[in-house]
Design a protein around this motif. Structure first.
Motif, mmCIF file in Angstrom:
data_model
loop_
_atom_site.group_PDB
_atom_site.id
_atom_site.type_symbol
_atom_site.label_atom_id
_atom_site.label_comp_id
_atom_site.label_asym_id
_atom_site.label_seq_id
_atom_site.Cartn_x
_atom_site.Cartn_y
_atom_site.Cartn_z
ATOM 1 N N ILE A 6 40.171 44.651 93.308
ATOM 2 C CA ILE A 6 39.215 45.760 93.279
ATOM 3 C C ILE A 6 39.881 46.996 93.880
ATOM 4 C CG2 ILE A 6 37.223 44.216 93.441
ATOM 5 C CD1 ILE A 6 36.907 45.104 96.369
ATOM 6 N N ALA A 7 39.248 48.138 93.721
ATOM 7 C CA ALA A 7 39.775 49.388 94.276
ATOM 8 C C ALA A 7 38.660 50.431 94.284
ATOM 9 C CB ALA A 7 40.948 49.883 93.446
ATOM 10 N N ASP A 8 38.893 51.521 95.009
ATOM 11 C CA ASP A 8 38.021 52.697 94.951
ATOM 12 C C ASP A 8 36.552 52.360 95.186
ATOM 13 O OD1 ASP A 8 40.067 54.792 94.098
ATOM 14 O OD2 ASP A 8 40.349 53.238 92.590
ATOM 15 N N THR A 9 36.324 51.561 96.201
ATOM 16 C CA THR A 9 34.955 51.213 96.563
ATOM 17 C C THR A 9 34.222 52.424 97.146
ATOM 18 O OG1 THR A 9 35.866 49.055 97.172
ATOM 19 C CG2 THR A 9 33.580 49.466 97.719
ATOM 20 N N ILE A 50 42.631 44.763 97.602
ATOM 21 C CA ILE A 50 41.900 46.034 97.617
ATOM 22 C C ILE A 50 42.925 47.159 97.537
ATOM 23 C CG2 ILE A 50 40.241 47.468 98.834
ATOM 24 C CD1 ILE A 50 39.255 44.923 100.250
ATOM 25 N N ALA A 51 42.989 47.808 96.365
ATOM 26 C CA ALA A 51 44.064 48.764 96.081
ATOM 27 C C ALA A 51 43.679 50.199 96.448
ATOM 28 C CB ALA A 51 44.456 48.674 94.601
ATOM 29 N N ALA A 178 48.482 45.655 90.698
ATOM 30 C CA ALA A 178 47.068 45.917 90.981
ATOM 31 C C ALA A 178 46.907 47.380 91.359
ATOM 32 C CB ALA A 178 46.590 45.014 92.124
ATOM 33 N N LEU A 179 46.319 48.162 90.460
ATOM 34 C CA LEU A 179 46.251 49.610 90.627
ATOM 35 C C LEU A 179 44.883 50.088 91.103
ATOM 36 C CD1 LEU A 179 48.091 50.667 87.343
ATOM 37 C CD2 LEU A 179 49.011 50.840 89.663
ATOM 38 N N GLY A 180 44.907 51.181 91.880
ATOM 39 C CA GLY A 180 43.714 51.903 92.269
ATOM 40 C C GLY A 180 43.946 53.394 92.116
ATOM 41 N N HIS A 181 42.888 54.177 92.262
ATOM 42 C CA HIS A 181 42.871 55.645 92.238
ATOM 43 C C HIS A 181 42.104 56.184 91.039
ATOM 44 C CE1 HIS A 181 43.803 59.734 93.232
ATOM 45 N NE2 HIS A 181 44.509 59.944 92.148
ATOM 46 N N ALA A 189 48.950 47.045 80.806
ATOM 47 C CA ALA A 189 49.807 46.023 80.196
ATOM 48 C C ALA A 189 49.068 44.701 80.310
ATOM 49 C CB ALA A 189 51.165 45.946 80.888
ATOM 50 N N LYS A 190 48.849 44.042 79.211
ATOM 51 C CA LYS A 190 48.010 42.841 79.176
ATOM 52 C C LYS A 190 48.483 41.785 80.164
ATOM 53 C CE LYS A 190 46.034 39.418 76.026
ATOM 54 N NZ LYS A 190 44.689 39.587 76.573
ATOM 55 N N ASP A 191 47.553 41.345 80.982
ATOM 56 C CA ASP A 191 47.773 40.300 81.992
ATOM 57 C C ASP A 191 48.718 40.714 83.116
ATOM 58 O OD1 ASP A 191 46.104 38.572 80.587
ATOM 59 O OD2 ASP A 191 47.760 37.734 79.426
ATOM 60 N N ARG A 192 49.193 41.970 83.117
ATOM 61 C CA ARG A 192 50.199 42.342 84.117
ATOM 62 C C ARG A 192 49.896 43.599 84.905
ATOM 63 N NH1 ARG A 192 56.102 42.815 82.287
ATOM 64 N NH2 ARG A 192 56.296 43.087 84.528
ATOM 65 N N MET A 193 49.122 44.543 84.353
ATOM 66 C CA MET A 193 48.992 45.842 85.009
ATOM 67 C C MET A 193 47.633 46.464 84.683
ATOM 68 S SD MET A 193 51.734 48.936 84.678
ATOM 69 C CE MET A 193 51.770 50.335 85.764
ATOM 70 N N TYR A 194 46.784 46.615 85.725
ATOM 71 C CA TYR A 194 45.419 47.096 85.507
ATOM 72 C C TYR A 194 44.975 48.070 86.589
ATOM 73 C CZ TYR A 194 44.722 43.232 82.189
ATOM 74 O OH TYR A 194 44.813 42.361 81.126
ATOM 75 N N TYR A 195 44.195 49.058 86.183
ATOM 76 C CA TYR A 195 43.342 49.795 87.105
ATOM 77 C C TYR A 195 42.028 49.025 87.188
ATOM 78 C CZ TYR A 195 46.086 54.104 87.560
ATOM 79 O OH TYR A 195 47.053 55.037 87.871
ATOM 80 N N ALA A 196 41.606 48.698 88.409
ATOM 81 C CA ALA A 196 40.365 47.943 88.575
ATOM 82 C C ALA A 196 39.147 48.806 88.262
ATOM 83 C CB ALA A 196 40.264 47.409 89.993
ATOM 84 N N GLY A 197 39.250 50.105 88.536
ATOM 85 C CA GLY A 197 38.074 50.966 88.421
ATOM 86 C C GLY A 197 37.165 50.798 89.623
ATOM 87 N N SER A 198 36.196 51.696 89.761
ATOM 88 C CA SER A 198 35.254 51.638 90.875
ATOM 89 C C SER A 198 34.188 50.572 90.636
ATOM 90 C CB SER A 198 34.554 52.992 91.046
ATOM 91 O OG SER A 198 35.482 54.000 91.332
ATOM 92 N N LEU A 199 33.690 50.006 91.725
ATOM 93 C CA LEU A 199 32.566 49.082 91.600
ATOM 94 C C LEU A 199 31.289 49.826 91.234
ATOM 95 C CD1 LEU A 199 33.035 46.740 94.697
ATOM 96 C CD2 LEU A 199 33.526 46.216 92.309
ATOM 97 N N GLU A 200 31.118 51.011 91.811
ATOM 98 C CA GLU A 200 29.929 51.828 91.589
ATOM 99 C C GLU A 200 30.367 53.259 91.275
ATOM 100 O OE1 GLU A 200 26.563 51.423 91.806
ATOM 101 O OE2 GLU A 200 26.528 49.287 92.323
#
Length: 209
Positions: A6-9, A50-51, A178-181, A189-200
């Motif tokens: 997760i990130a950007d809570t 937590i990114a 595991a990316l945040g911001h 990149a599939k299965d390797r690199m993601y922005y989680a996005g905000s929970l809310e």
């Protein structure tokens, strides 16, 4: 190994401050975070990553104590977190000297570091913001390749916040990045690199599921 990313809570944010619903939104942001921690415990997740930008600004001491209480109830999960550009490691930040009672591991410097969890067979690489960073620091953090998985915990991606080139990061050989911001979830990149996005959502641009 099973992990949540997760990130950007942005705990402590008050979206639309001054409107009738703003305090309710602040409570909902906290409640969403509590629900993730509870779900990690129920599902016996090994790592909660937590990114960055766990808080919307410098955390208050009472807020860290509340977090610590939540984390201390985890029976299986290790928490790994970094400070982002919003909750950066100011010289007076309570992050710097807080003694976590729960299973919490935090990057406490802008200098890149590595945490190894031998029982899980993984190394986690990262850093925390101490100020605004315009250098592509992540492209210089090389993972070890000695029979163990590697994860990069990273916050940024624009010109003022640790810019990076996706393909250059992928070339480094991490098993997962595991990316945040960026507040919208994105697969780089599939299965390797993601922005989680905000929970809310915290502003009008945070749209979508």
């Amino acid at each position: 190994m099973k992990f949540f990313h997760i990130a950007d809570t942005h705990l402590g944010a008050i979206p639309d401050a001054g409107f009738a619903w703003s305090e309710e939104r602040r409570s909902e942001i906290w409640e969403s975070f509590r629900s993730v921690v509870a779900k990690a415990d129920r599902e016996e997740v090994d790592l909660l990553l937590i990114a960055g930008d766990l808080f919307h600004r410098q955390p208050l001491l009472r807020e860290l104590k509340e977090l610590d209480y939540l984390f201390s109830r985890l029976t299986h999960t290790q928490v790994v977190l970094m400070a982002g550009n919003h909750d950066y490691l100011k010289s007076t930040s309570y992050y710097r000297n807080y003694k976590w009672q729960g299973p919490v591991h935090m990057f406490l410097s802008q200098k890149p570091a590595c945490m190894e969890f031998k029982e899980l067979g993984v190394r986690i690489y990262g850093l925390s913001y101490e100020r605004e960073i315009t250098e592509p620091l992540y492209e210089k953090i090389l993972p070890e390749k000695r029979g163990i998985a590697s994860i990069l915990l990273a916050h940024g991606g624009d010109e003022k916040h640790i810019p990076f080139r996706k393909n250059e990061l992928l070339k480094l050989g991490y098993d997962y990045i595991a990316l945040g911001h960026i507040h919208l979830p994105a697969e780089l990149a599939k299965d390797r690199m993601y922005y989680a996005g905000s929970l809310e959502p915290t502003d009008k641009n945070d749209t979508g599921k």
